[in-house]
Motif scaffolding. Structure first.
Motif, short mmCIF file in Angstrom:
data_model
loop_
_atom_site.label_atom_id
_atom_site.label_comp_id
_atom_site.label_asym_id
_atom_site.label_seq_id
_atom_site.Cartn_x
_atom_site.Cartn_y
_atom_site.Cartn_z
N MET A 138 12.44 4.46 -2.55
CA MET A 138 13.53 4.49 -3.53
C MET A 138 13.11 5.18 -4.82
N GLN A 139 11.94 5.84 -4.78
CA GLN A 139 11.41 6.57 -5.93
C GLN A 139 11.27 5.67 -7.15
N MET A 140 10.65 4.51 -6.94
CA MET A 140 10.40 3.56 -8.03
C MET A 140 8.91 3.23 -8.06
N PRO A 141 8.09 4.18 -8.54
CA PRO A 141 6.63 3.99 -8.47
C PRO A 141 6.13 2.81 -9.29
N GLN A 142 6.79 2.52 -10.42
CA GLN A 142 6.30 1.38 -11.22
C GLN A 142 6.48 0.07 -10.48
N GLN A 143 7.54 -0.04 -9.67
CA GLN A 143 7.74 -1.26 -8.91
C GLN A 143 6.84 -1.30 -7.68
N SER A 144 6.54 -0.14 -7.11
CA SER A 144 5.74 -0.11 -5.88
C SER A 144 4.26 -0.36 -6.14
N ALA A 145 3.76 0.11 -7.28
CA ALA A 145 2.31 0.08 -7.53
C ALA A 145 1.69 -1.31 -7.42
N PRO A 146 2.24 -2.36 -8.05
CA PRO A 146 1.59 -3.66 -7.95
C PRO A 146 1.51 -4.19 -6.52
N PHE A 147 2.54 -3.94 -5.71
CA PHE A 147 2.51 -4.39 -4.32
C PHE A 147 1.41 -3.65 -3.54
N LEU A 148 1.36 -2.35 -3.71
CA LEU A 148 0.39 -1.55 -2.95
C LEU A 148 -1.03 -1.84 -3.39
N LEU A 149 -1.23 -2.09 -4.68
CA LEU A 149 -2.58 -2.43 -5.15
C LEU A 149 -3.02 -3.79 -4.60
N ARG A 150 -2.10 -4.75 -4.54
CA ARG A 150 -2.44 -6.06 -3.95
C ARG A 150 -2.75 -5.92 -2.46
N ALA A 151 -2.02 -5.05 -1.78
CA ALA A 151 -2.31 -4.81 -0.37
C ALA A 151 -3.69 -4.21 -0.20
N SER A 152 -4.07 -3.29 -1.08
CA SER A 152 -5.39 -2.66 -0.99
C SER A 152 -6.50 -3.68 -1.27
N GLU A 153 -6.29 -4.54 -2.25
CA GLU A 153 -7.28 -5.59 -2.54
C GLU A 153 -7.45 -6.52 -1.35
N THR A 154 -6.34 -6.88 -0.71
CA THR A 154 -6.40 -7.78 0.45
C THR A 154 -7.12 -7.10 1.61
N ALA A 155 -6.78 -5.83 1.88
CA ALA A 155 -7.42 -5.11 2.98
C ALA A 155 -8.92 -5.00 2.76
N ASN A 156 -9.33 -4.74 1.53
CA ASN A 156 -10.77 -4.62 1.25
C ASN A 156 -11.48 -5.96 1.40
N ARG A 157 -10.85 -7.03 0.95
CA ARG A 157 -11.51 -8.34 0.98
C ARG A 157 -11.64 -8.88 2.40
N TYR A 158 -10.64 -8.62 3.24
CA TYR A 158 -10.64 -9.20 4.58
C TYR A 158 -10.86 -8.16 5.67
N GLN A 159 -11.38 -6.98 5.27
CA GLN A 159 -11.72 -5.92 6.22
C GLN A 159 -10.54 -5.59 7.15
N ILE A 160 -9.36 -5.42 6.57
CA ILE A 160 -8.17 -5.03 7.32
C ILE A 160 -8.06 -3.51 7.30
N GLU A 161 -7.86 -2.92 8.46
CA GLU A 161 -7.72 -1.47 8.55
C GLU A 161 -6.47 -1.05 7.78
N ALA A 162 -6.62 -0.09 6.84
CA ALA A 162 -5.53 0.22 5.90
C ALA A 162 -5.21 1.71 5.86
N SER A 163 -5.29 2.38 7.00
CA SER A 163 -5.00 3.82 7.00
C SER A 163 -3.55 4.11 6.63
N GLN A 164 -2.64 3.15 6.89
CA GLN A 164 -1.23 3.37 6.52
C GLN A 164 -1.04 3.27 5.01
N LEU A 165 -1.87 2.47 4.37
CA LEU A 165 -1.68 2.15 2.96
C LEU A 165 -2.20 3.23 2.03
N ASN A 166 -3.41 3.70 2.26
CA ASN A 166 -4.10 4.50 1.26
C ASN A 166 -3.34 5.76 0.83
#
Length: 629
Positions: A138-166
């Motif tokens: 929906m072209q709302m980067p300010q709203q998307s950023a906190p969700f995506l950053l939390r997803a990246s933190e979770t993937a890194n902490r629990y070794q979740i494959e995150a090729s879709q996210l990065n």
């Protein structure tokens, strides 16, 4: 002897036969074939029990790898119908497919149905990824950023494959300005790493040596960071980005006819900018020439960059006939025709930029009921309609709009909108009952919490006193804002008395020299005032526009690649959006004690009304630590 001969024969070894080449009879092992998502789904349809579930899960994973979103949706629906124990993950992957298929609102609604049931870090990761992906769509980067950053933190902490996210997180961060990125620069090391690399890209894009050095420093500081994927290819690609190497510049302006004065003002700004930007040859071409003459001049002079035309009618003509085809160009206005080339940009002093900026500030202040006052003519109607339509994307109640036909009608419109006339009628009724004058004071309505003026300088100086006297004295004063139309350097030189407290947006170039960005700009303004002390406001603005158009050329490619990157100019903070439009973020100023002072006001990119509740609820989902427990 016969016995001994027989024994001898039995003990004699036969001569071995020549063996065949064994390798010719041994077949090569067949390579392991990776089944497609469709093949896995067909196998799942023919299986039962745990095998069926396993094959459907493999189908989902392979569909994501193949970006086969319709099959991902189909496999998720199959799991939901026949294997309810897979509900949470199936719903999350279904919503992910919806987001990727261009249905972000439906994706948000689908993922909300299980957000209170998340049980594992994987569930939390996918929930955050879905939310972030939907807002990106929906072209709302300010709203998307906190969700995506939390997803990246979770993937890194629990070794979740995150090729879709990065990749999607990287694109989202590139759409943020440096100020917006700073909001996320104080979190975990993962978040900081993403933000720092995005800042490096914005700062050094187009400067290969500095970009390479800063990237190496980042890599030493954040070894193994998930954003490292962007270094090898993305940063290397960015290092190759070169600015436009313009040597033969054409400046196409109305240099004859009724609009010659406007063209001359832009020309003066262009000439002033040449002190800092050198070209081999510069040609000023009259935009009023016939198409054939224009084409001939552009070809004969081997033009490799163009600035102009200025008038929208000429821009439409140039695009209809492809007069600047193959030539990178900055048009000095908007166009009514769809963009013809990715090398064509549109730089307009559009008042809509100011309205969007004012709305972002009103949202940050929490205003709920604005009153818009504008003249009842073409421009006033267009701008008030633009503000109203934008406001209603984020608020349930529409703004009040008052249009006045002339100066005499201003007070009547204000008293009606503020309901002061009703108060006066009540006072008259009471005086009629008692047959005497009653000590009284009119009351104005109290739900209006901000007034925005879209009037010119003369009209503004009449409107503000009317507003001052018609707002009840015993209530808090309503804050007043205006666009740059309300400001005039020539009128302000003699009269600022009635404007005290008024906020307005304006080109930095039009503010007192103490509000200008740096010493060189202040000196330029002082030199301009000494050469043209009595020049009209429109010509001052066009001078600044011409100056900025030349200043933009070296950074234009970088600005177009990075939506969050901006450049400081005389006309404001300049950035380029996806359709090639150069957008201005103007300065805020306020009238205080008969002077004008530059002020800093907060802004908030608002969330559309239909998504506010979804965004608030999604932001309150449990953190992965709680989910894991």
């Amino acid at each position: 002897m016969l016995l001994l001969s027989g024994l001898s024969a039995c003990s004699t070894t036969q001569k071995p036969q020549e063996s065949e080449n064994l390798t010719t009879n041994v077949s090569e092992p067949e390579p392991i074939q990776t089944l497609s998502a469709q093949q896995l789904y067909q196998q799942a349809q023919n299986s039962e029990g745990a095998t069926r579930v396993q094959l459907l899960n493999r189908t989902q994973n392979q569909a994501i790898n193949e970006q086969n979103w319709s099959l991902l949706l189909q496999a998720s629906d199959t799991l939901l119908r026949s294997h309810p124990e897979q509900q949470i993950q199936a719903v999350l992957l279904k919503s992910y497919a919806q987001a990727q298929m261009g249905e972000p609102q439906r994706a948000l609604q689908t993922s909300r149905s299980v957000q209170s049931q998340l049980q594992t870090p994987e569930h939390f990761y996918w929930h955050q990824l879905v939310q972030g992906t939907a807002y990106v769509r929906m072209q709302m980067p300010q709203q998307s950023a906190p969700f995506l950053l939390r997803a990246s933190e979770t993937a890194n902490r629990y070794q979740i494959e995150a090729s879709q996210l990065n990749p999607i997180l990287w694109r989202s961060l590139q759409s943020l300005s440096p100020q917006q990125l700073t909001k996320y620069d104080s979190g975990s090391a993962i978040a900081k790493g993403w933000v720092q690399l995005a800042k490096i890209k914005q700062l050094y894009l187009g400067s290969p040596v500095e970009l390479h050095q800063a990237s190496n420093n980042w890599q030493r500081r954040y070894p193994g960071h998930p954003a490292s994927f962007a270094l090898d290819e993305k940063v290397a690609e960015l290092m190759k980005v070169e600015p436009y190497n313009a040597t033969k510049l054409a400046v196409i302006l109305p240099l004859s006819g009724a609009n010659k004065g406007l063209g001359e003002a832009v020309k003066s700004g262009v000439l002033a900018a040449l002190d800092n930007y050198q070209f081999e040859d510069i040609y000023f071409i009259d935009a009023n020439l016939e198409n054939q003459q224009l084409t001939q001049q552009l070809n004969d002079k081997q033009i490799d960059f163009a600035v102009g035309p200025l008038l929208k009618s000429n821009i439409n003509r140039f695009e209809q006939h492809n007069l600047l085809e193959g030539i990178p160009s900055i048009y000095l206005n908007r166009s009514d025709i769809e963009r013809q080339s990715l090398q064509h940009y549109y730089f307009a002093l559009a008042p809509e930029h100011e309205l969007d900026q004012a709305l972002a500030h009103f949202m940050a202040k929490g205003f709920e009921k604005p009153l818009i006052l504008a003249p009842n003519e073409r421009s006033g109607q267009r701008l008030s309609e633009h503000f109203s339509s934008q406001w209603q994307r984020y608020n349930e109640q529409p703004p009040l709009v008052g249009l006045f036909d002339d100066n005499k009608e201003m007070e009547k419109v204000i008293t009606e909108l503020l309901e002061v006339d009703d108060s006066e009628a009540r006072i008259d009724a009471i005086e009629g009952i008692f047959k005497r004058n009653v000590k009284s004071e009119t009351r104005s309505r109290r739900d209006i919490d901000v007034v925005y003026l879209l009037a010119n300088a003369t009209q503004t100086r009449l409107l503000k006193p009317y507003l001052d006297v018609n707002v009840s004295t015993f209530v808090e004063r309503i804050p007043l804002y205006a666009s740059s139309k309300s400001h005039s350097t020539r009128i302000d030189s003699t009269d600022k008395r009635d404007l005290n407290g008024l906020y307005f947006t304006e080109l930095p170039w039009m503010l007192p020299t103490k509000g200008l960005a740096n010493l060189n700009t202040r000196q330029l303004r002082e030199r301009f005032d000494s050469l043209w002390p009595d020049v009209a406001d429109i010509e001052q603005r066009l001078f600044a526009m011409g100056y900025d158009a030349i200043s933009l050329i070296p950074q234009l490619r970088q600005l177009s690649m990075l939506p969050g990157k901006s450049q400081t100019g005389l006309t404001g903070e300049l950035s380029v959006i996806s359709n090639g439009e150069i957008v201005r973020h103007l300065a805020w100023a306020r009238y205080q004690s008969r002077s004008i002072n530059k002020v800093s006001l907060e802004h908030l990119d608002p969330t559309p009304l239909f998504m506010k509740k979804q965004f608030e609820e999604s932001s309150n989902v449990m953190a992965p630590e709680s989910v894991a427990q």
